[in-house]
Design a protein around this motif. Structure first.
Motif, PDB file in Angstrom:
ATOM      1  N   ALA A 158       0.809  -1.325   0.056  1.00  0.00           N
ATOM      2  CA  ALA A 158      -0.044  -0.010   0.084  1.00  0.00           C
ATOM      3  C   ALA A 158       0.836   1.350  -0.047  1.00  0.00           C
ATOM      4  N   LEU A 159       1.970   1.341   0.725  1.00  0.00           N
ATOM      5  CA  LEU A 159       2.869   2.286   0.703  1.00  0.00           C
ATOM      6  C   LEU A 159       3.879   2.535  -0.625  1.00  0.00           C
ATOM      7  N   ARG A 160       3.998   1.303  -1.355  1.00  0.00           N
ATOM      8  CA  ARG A 160       4.557   1.178  -2.444  1.00  0.00           C
ATOM      9  C   ARG A 160       6.293   1.308  -1.899  1.00  0.00           C
ATOM     10  N   ALA A 161       6.302   0.666  -1.064  1.00  0.00           N
ATOM     11  CA  ALA A 161       7.736   0.774  -0.338  1.00  0.00           C
ATOM     12  C   ALA A 161       8.107  -0.867  -0.204  1.00  0.00           C
ATOM     13  N   ASP A 202      -8.725   4.917  11.431  1.00  0.00           N
ATOM     14  CA  ASP A 202      -7.675   5.820  12.188  1.00  0.00           C
ATOM     15  C   ASP A 202      -6.471   5.040  12.582  1.00  0.00           C
ATOM     16  N   ALA A 203      -6.718   3.764  12.772  1.00  0.00           N
ATOM     17  CA  ALA A 203      -5.441   3.177  13.194  1.00  0.00           C
ATOM     18  C   ALA A 203      -4.546   2.638  11.900  1.00  0.00           C
ATOM     19  N   ALA A 204      -5.182   2.601  10.714  1.00  0.00           N
ATOM     20  CA  ALA A 204      -4.289   2.343   9.651  1.00  0.00           C
ATOM     21  C   ALA A 204      -3.584   3.735   9.297  1.00  0.00           C
ATOM     22  N   ALA A 205      -4.136   4.841   9.451  1.00  0.00           N
ATOM     23  CA  ALA A 205      -3.590   5.825   9.226  1.00  0.00           C
ATOM     24  C   ALA A 205      -2.704   6.213  10.088  1.00  0.00           C
ATOM     25  N   LEU A 206      -2.658   5.873  11.339  1.00  0.00           N
ATOM     26  CA  LEU A 206      -1.534   6.028  12.173  1.00  0.00           C
ATOM     27  C   LEU A 206      -0.458   5.205  11.919  1.00  0.00           C
ATOM     28  N   LEU A 207      -0.649   4.074  11.641  1.00  0.00           N
ATOM     29  CA  LEU A 207       0.550   3.248  11.116  1.00  0.00           C
ATOM     30  C   LEU A 207       1.235   3.688   9.872  1.00  0.00           C
ATOM     31  N   VAL A 208       0.562   4.226   9.010  1.00  0.00           N
ATOM     32  CA  VAL A 208       1.207   4.792   7.777  1.00  0.00           C
ATOM     33  C   VAL A 208       2.252   5.925   8.467  1.00  0.00           C
ATOM     34  N   ASP A 209       1.842   6.826   9.316  1.00  0.00           N
ATOM     35  CA  ASP A 209       2.222   8.054   9.798  1.00  0.00           C
ATOM     36  C   ASP A 209       3.707   7.762  10.666  1.00  0.00           C
ATOM     37  N   LEU A 213       9.719   6.742   6.281  1.00  0.00           N
ATOM     38  CA  LEU A 213       9.864   6.738   5.063  1.00  0.00           C
ATOM     39  C   LEU A 213      10.174   8.064   4.306  1.00  0.00           C
ATOM     40  N   PRO A 214      11.523   8.352   4.293  1.00  0.00           N
ATOM     41  CA  PRO A 214      12.078   9.501   3.647  1.00  0.00           C
ATOM     42  C   PRO A 214      11.433   9.338   2.140  1.00  0.00           C
ATOM     43  N   GLY A 215      11.050  10.484   1.602  1.00  0.00           N
ATOM     44  CA  GLY A 215      10.639  10.570   0.241  1.00  0.00           C
ATOM     45  C   GLY A 215       9.036  10.256   0.030  1.00  0.00           C
ATOM     46  N   MET A 216       8.506  10.114   1.161  1.00  0.00           N
ATOM     47  CA  MET A 216       7.065   9.675   1.072  1.00  0.00           C
ATOM     48  C   MET A 216       6.152  11.005   0.756  1.00  0.00           C
ATOM     49  N   THR A 217       5.605  11.117  -0.398  1.00  0.00           N
ATOM     50  CA  THR A 217       4.968  12.329  -0.677  1.00  0.00           C
ATOM     51  C   THR A 217       3.459  12.277  -0.001  1.00  0.00           C
ATOM     52  N   HIS A 218       2.894  13.274   0.372  1.00  0.00           N
ATOM     53  CA  HIS A 218       1.598  13.347   0.839  1.00  0.00           C
ATOM     54  C   HIS A 218       0.553  12.885   0.259  1.00  0.00           C
ATOM     55  N   HIS A 219       0.376  12.781  -1.208  1.00  0.00           N
ATOM     56  CA  HIS A 219      -0.312  12.041  -2.048  1.00  0.00           C
ATOM     57  C   HIS A 219      -0.295  10.555  -2.054  1.00  0.00           C
ATOM     58  N   ARG A 220       1.102   9.945  -2.053  1.00  0.00           N
ATOM     59  CA  ARG A 220       1.097   8.684  -1.736  1.00  0.00           C
ATOM     60  C   ARG A 220       0.715   8.249  -0.501  1.00  0.00           C
ATOM     61  N   ALA A 221       0.924   9.001   0.624  1.00  0.00           N
ATOM     62  CA  ALA A 221       0.593   8.564   1.950  1.00  0.00           C
ATOM     63  C   ALA A 221      -0.944   8.469   2.034  1.00  0.00           C
TER      64      ALA A 221
END
Length: 266
Positions: A158-161, A202-209, A213-221
């Protein structure tokens, strides 16, 4: 990413997300901070919390002569608002403590990301008194079940990482060996698998944040958050393997002088 760029990233990250690791660990089935603190109860002398962030270990070590150190003003502000202290703003590679003045150092989730790690470990050795303890909590790459591995593959897709590009990847499952090379005597090297309740958007969003991940754009996040929100159904659990390493600073460092040998018999 070179060391200067990494430091800039970390500073900006914690300015934007103070207290994020503590928030993520609130989703765990049991507290990783309590697990780390178990080995530090009864510490005599000053207990220095290295790169303490929002200082969650303070609540686990209420009877300790605890001092939290972090380079982020935003993290320390969160700690102060929560009544945790005393707090000092300083980098992990230049500790404001006298040589041999600290009884124990607590390092929760920081050794894979602090730089330069060799200098940080030298500073920890410098401030610890002989026989003093270093207790560290770090992520582990081992210990995932098949379903746990599938879960993390889903998150990273999902993060493309492919991975989190930490500067000190060996300071995870290889931490015990690193500490041994740095002059510490490792007493415990244990792994435990916690589970995070990723059961809501909310938990999924917290995990992403919460992931570095340097270089993670707002759009991708945002796209990753939307994708994982659909995956984060009630009952969803994500395995989180962590490693606890406890080491002492030997009271008498081993001599580098050659051993005296009896003369050969003729």
């Amino acid at each position: 990413m070179d060391e200067l760029d990494w430091r800039r990233f970390v500073a900006a990250y914690h300015q934007a997300h103070p207290g994020i690791t503590e928030q993520l660990f609130l989703l765990a089935d049991t507290s990783p901070y309590a697990w780390l603190a178990e080995v530090l109860h009864g510490t005599s002398g000053t207990l220095l919390d290295l790169a303490c962030g929002s200082a969650p270990t303070r609540d686990e070590l209420t009877d300790a002569d605890w001092v939290g150190i972090d380079s982020s003003a935003a993290e320390l502000a969160v700690a102060a608002r929560r009544g945790r202290g005393p707090l000092v703003r300083a980098g992990a590679d230049r500790l404001p403590a006298a040589t041999g003045s600290v009884g124990a150092v607590c390092a929760a989730m920081c050794l894979p990301v602090v730089t330069p790690l060799p200098r940080v470990l030298r500073e920890v050795r410098r401030v610890l008194r002989p026989g003093g303890t270093l207790a560290a909590l770090v992520p582990s790459r081992s210990g995932l079940s098949a379903s746990g591995l599938v879960g993390w593959l889903r998150v990273m897709a999902a993060l493309r990482a492919v991975r989190q590009p930490w500067p000190n990847p060996r300071a995870r499952d290889g931490l015990a060996a690193l500490l041994g090379t740095a002059g510490f005597r490792v007493r415990h090297n244990e792994r435990r698998v916690f589970t995070l309740a990723i059961d809501s958007a909310d938990a999924a969003a917290l995990l992403v944040d919460a992931l570095y991940l340097p270089g993670m754009t707002h759009h991708r996040a945002q796209a990753a958050k939307r994708s994982l929100a659909r995956w984060a159904v009630p009952g969803r659990r994500l395995e989180l393997p962590l490693r606890r390493v406890v080491a002492d600073l030997p009271a008498h460092p081993p001599s580098t002088e050659p051993m005296n040998r009896p003369p050969a018999q003729g």
